[in-house]
Motif scaffolding. Structure first.
Motif, short mmCIF file in Angstrom:
data_model
loop_
_atom_site.label_atom_id
_atom_site.label_comp_id
_atom_site.label_asym_id
_atom_site.label_seq_id
_atom_site.Cartn_x
_atom_site.Cartn_y
_atom_site.Cartn_z
N LEU A 119 0.82 -1.21 0.00
CA LEU A 119 0.00 0.00 0.00
C LEU A 119 0.86 1.27 0.00
O LEU A 119 0.50 2.28 -0.60
N VAL A 120 2.01 1.19 0.67
CA VAL A 120 2.93 2.34 0.65
C VAL A 120 3.43 2.58 -0.77
O VAL A 120 3.51 3.72 -1.23
N VAL A 121 3.77 1.51 -1.48
CA VAL A 121 4.25 1.64 -2.86
C VAL A 121 3.13 2.18 -3.76
O VAL A 121 3.36 3.02 -4.63
N LEU A 122 1.91 1.70 -3.55
CA LEU A 122 0.79 2.14 -4.39
C LEU A 122 0.52 3.64 -4.27
O LEU A 122 -0.06 4.24 -5.17
N GLU A 123 0.96 4.23 -3.16
CA GLU A 123 0.77 5.67 -2.99
C GLU A 123 1.49 6.47 -4.07
O GLU A 123 1.13 7.61 -4.35
N SER A 124 2.52 5.88 -4.67
CA SER A 124 3.29 6.61 -5.68
C SER A 124 2.74 6.45 -7.09
O SER A 124 3.28 7.01 -8.04
N LEU A 125 1.67 5.67 -7.24
CA LEU A 125 1.04 5.52 -8.55
C LEU A 125 0.02 6.63 -8.79
O LEU A 125 -0.50 7.23 -7.85
N SER A 126 -0.28 6.86 -10.06
CA SER A 126 -1.36 7.78 -10.38
C SER A 126 -2.68 7.10 -10.03
O SER A 126 -2.75 5.87 -9.92
N PRO A 127 -3.77 7.87 -9.83
CA PRO A 127 -5.06 7.25 -9.51
C PRO A 127 -5.49 6.20 -10.53
O PRO A 127 -5.99 5.13 -10.14
N LEU A 128 -5.29 6.45 -11.83
CA LEU A 128 -5.70 5.47 -12.84
C LEU A 128 -4.81 4.22 -12.77
O LEU A 128 -5.31 3.10 -12.89
N GLU A 129 -3.50 4.41 -12.60
CA GLU A 129 -2.60 3.27 -12.49
C GLU A 129 -2.96 2.42 -11.27
O GLU A 129 -2.97 1.19 -11.33
N ARG A 130 -3.29 3.08 -10.19
CA ARG A 130 -3.64 2.36 -8.97
C ARG A 130 -4.93 1.57 -9.17
O ARG A 130 -5.03 0.41 -8.73
N ALA A 131 -5.91 2.17 -9.82
CA ALA A 131 -7.17 1.47 -10.08
C ALA A 131 -6.94 0.23 -10.93
O ALA A 131 -7.47 -0.85 -10.62
N VAL A 132 -6.15 0.37 -11.98
CA VAL A 132 -5.88 -0.77 -12.85
C VAL A 132 -5.13 -1.85 -12.08
O VAL A 132 -5.46 -3.04 -12.18
N PHE A 133 -4.14 -1.48 -11.31
CA PHE A 133 -3.35 -2.46 -10.56
C PHE A 133 -4.24 -3.20 -9.56
O PHE A 133 -4.16 -4.44 -9.46
N VAL A 134 -5.06 -2.48 -8.82
CA VAL A 134 -5.92 -3.12 -7.82
C VAL A 134 -6.90 -4.08 -8.47
O VAL A 134 -7.04 -5.23 -8.05
N LEU A 135 -7.58 -3.64 -9.52
CA LEU A 135 -8.58 -4.48 -10.15
C LEU A 135 -7.96 -5.69 -10.85
O LEU A 135 -8.50 -6.80 -10.80
N ARG A 136 -6.80 -5.48 -11.47
CA ARG A 136 -6.16 -6.57 -12.22
C ARG A 136 -5.39 -7.52 -11.31
O ARG A 136 -5.59 -8.74 -11.34
N GLU A 137 -4.49 -6.97 -10.50
CA GLU A 137 -3.57 -7.81 -9.72
C GLU A 137 -4.22 -8.40 -8.48
O GLU A 137 -3.92 -9.53 -8.10
N ALA A 138 -5.09 -7.63 -7.82
CA ALA A 138 -5.70 -8.13 -6.59
C ALA A 138 -6.97 -8.94 -6.84
O ALA A 138 -7.19 -9.97 -6.23
N PHE A 139 -7.79 -8.46 -7.78
CA PHE A 139 -9.11 -9.07 -7.95
C PHE A 139 -9.26 -9.84 -9.26
O PHE A 139 -10.31 -10.42 -9.51
N GLY A 140 -8.23 -9.85 -10.08
CA GLY A 140 -8.25 -10.69 -11.26
C GLY A 140 -9.22 -10.27 -12.35
O GLY A 140 -9.65 -11.10 -13.15
N ALA A 161 -1.49 -0.81 -16.87
CA ALA A 161 -1.16 -1.98 -16.05
C ALA A 161 0.33 -2.28 -16.10
O ALA A 161 0.95 -2.60 -15.07
N GLY A 162 0.92 -2.20 -17.29
CA GLY A 162 2.34 -2.47 -17.43
C GLY A 162 3.19 -1.49 -16.65
O GLY A 162 4.14 -1.89 -15.96
N ARG A 163 2.85 -0.20 -16.74
CA ARG A 163 3.59 0.82 -15.98
C ARG A 163 3.46 0.58 -14.48
O ARG A 163 4.44 0.70 -13.73
N ALA A 164 2.25 0.28 -14.04
CA ALA A 164 2.02 0.07 -12.61
C ALA A 164 2.80 -1.13 -12.11
O ALA A 164 3.43 -1.08 -11.04
N ARG A 165 2.77 -2.24 -12.85
CA ARG A 165 3.49 -3.45 -12.43
C ARG A 165 4.99 -3.20 -12.34
O ARG A 165 5.65 -3.64 -11.40
N ARG A 166 5.55 -2.51 -13.35
CA ARG A 166 6.99 -2.23 -13.33
C ARG A 166 7.35 -1.35 -12.14
O ARG A 166 8.36 -1.57 -11.46
#
Length: 298
Positions: A119-140, A161-166
């Motif tokens: 969650l600390v790392v996710l703070e550095s993502l943009s809102p859209l990147e964070r949304a994509v990461f959460v929906l894709r990586e956490a909830f599939g 998603a690619g930017r967020a994962r990297r």
């Protein structure tokens, strides 16, 4: 009776999905109160909508909640710019062994997605990147559904998603941790800290250990990250429990890991949680902002 059914059916259906909505909102925002506000707003919109025309209730509600969370995230990011000292996510009580797993989600991944370190790392993502990461990586969620949620083209969502994962891979430490070992280290750490035992603290801390304190300027906590095992141990040995009246220590599970709740006079005072690597404590999170721990009242 028909009028009653038309009123209670949407409420019943919303309640079926509420845990998933809160899980999405919390991972997006890192604060329980903000997540609950977003879920409440999603309910207001759901209750005012013509739900008989909605074919996929969960999809509709997740879409609504995610969009509201993005808007709220943009607001709270402005508040964090003036925050005093380090900012940490608000600790969230979890019982991941008993928690329901949404369709398409993996329990281990779901547990990792709520960890303080991530969650600390996710703070550095943009809102859209964070949304994509959460929906894709956490909830599939598949990219097609995420694209519909964000009203973006699927190729654009894949790029996000690619930017967020990297970004997460570069900044997030990944270690295989045995929960029993983490609990044991937490107990040994607590025993040494309460006794002011400098050598005992050094025995459980990694050489490059860090202490991150979050008080928001409203309680005692270091305003800068303390680095190195010896500096962290000296700080903890110096403060001890004596400064807190009627102190009590309680173990509980927060963000999918063992944590310690310190109460004073029965009220939450501080939360301590640790990241473990190679049998030692790598990071100690100390949350003392009263606004962030009040909801953990016994």
């Amino acid at each position: 009776m028909a009028a009653e059914n038309s009123t209670t059916a949407p409420a019943r259906e919303f309640q079926q999905h509420r845990d998933v909505l809160l899980a999405v909102a919390y991972r997006m925002l890192g604060r329980v109160a903000d997540a609950e506000d977003v879920v409440q707003e999603a309910w207001l919109r759901w209750s005012a909508a013509d739900t008989t025309a909605v074919r996929d209730a969960r999809g509709y509600l997740v879409r609504t909640t995610t969009r509201l969370a993005i808007d709220r995230l943009r607001q709270v990011q402005a508040r964090k710019e003036t925050y005093v000292g380090p900012w940490l996510p608000e600790p969230f009580p979890t019982d991941l062994a008993a928690a329901p797993v949404p369709d398409g989600a993996d329990r281990v991944v779901l547990a990792e997605s709520v960890s303080l370190a991530l969650l600390v790392v996710l703070e550095s993502l943009s809102p859209l990147e964070r949304a994509v990461f959460v929906l894709r990586e956490a909830f599939g969620y598949p990219y097609t559904e995420i694209a519909a949620v964000l009203e973006r083209a699927e190729p654009a969502v894949r790029q996000l998603a690619g930017r967020a994962r990297r970004h997460v891979a570069e900044r997030r430490p990944r270690f295989e941790v045995d929960p029993a070992q983490q609990r044991d280290l937490t107990e040994r750490f607590l025993a040494a800290a309460t006794a002011g035992d400098l050598e005992g603290l050094l025995a459980v801390l990694a050489p490059d250990a860090r202490l991150v304190g979050d008080a928001g300027g409203k309680a005692k906590a270091p305003r800068r990250v303390i680095e190195s095992a010896r500096k962290v141990a000296r700080f903890l040995a110096a403060i001890g429990p004596n400064e807190i009246p009627d102190v009590r220590w309680t173990f509980l599970e927060l963000n999918g890991a063992p944590a310690v709740l310190v109460t004073s006079g029965g009220r939450p005072h501080t939360v301590m949680s640790v990241d473990v690597a190679d049998g030692r404590i790598r990071t100690l999170y100390l949350m003392a902002n009263p606004d962030k721990v009040a909801h953990l009242a016994p």
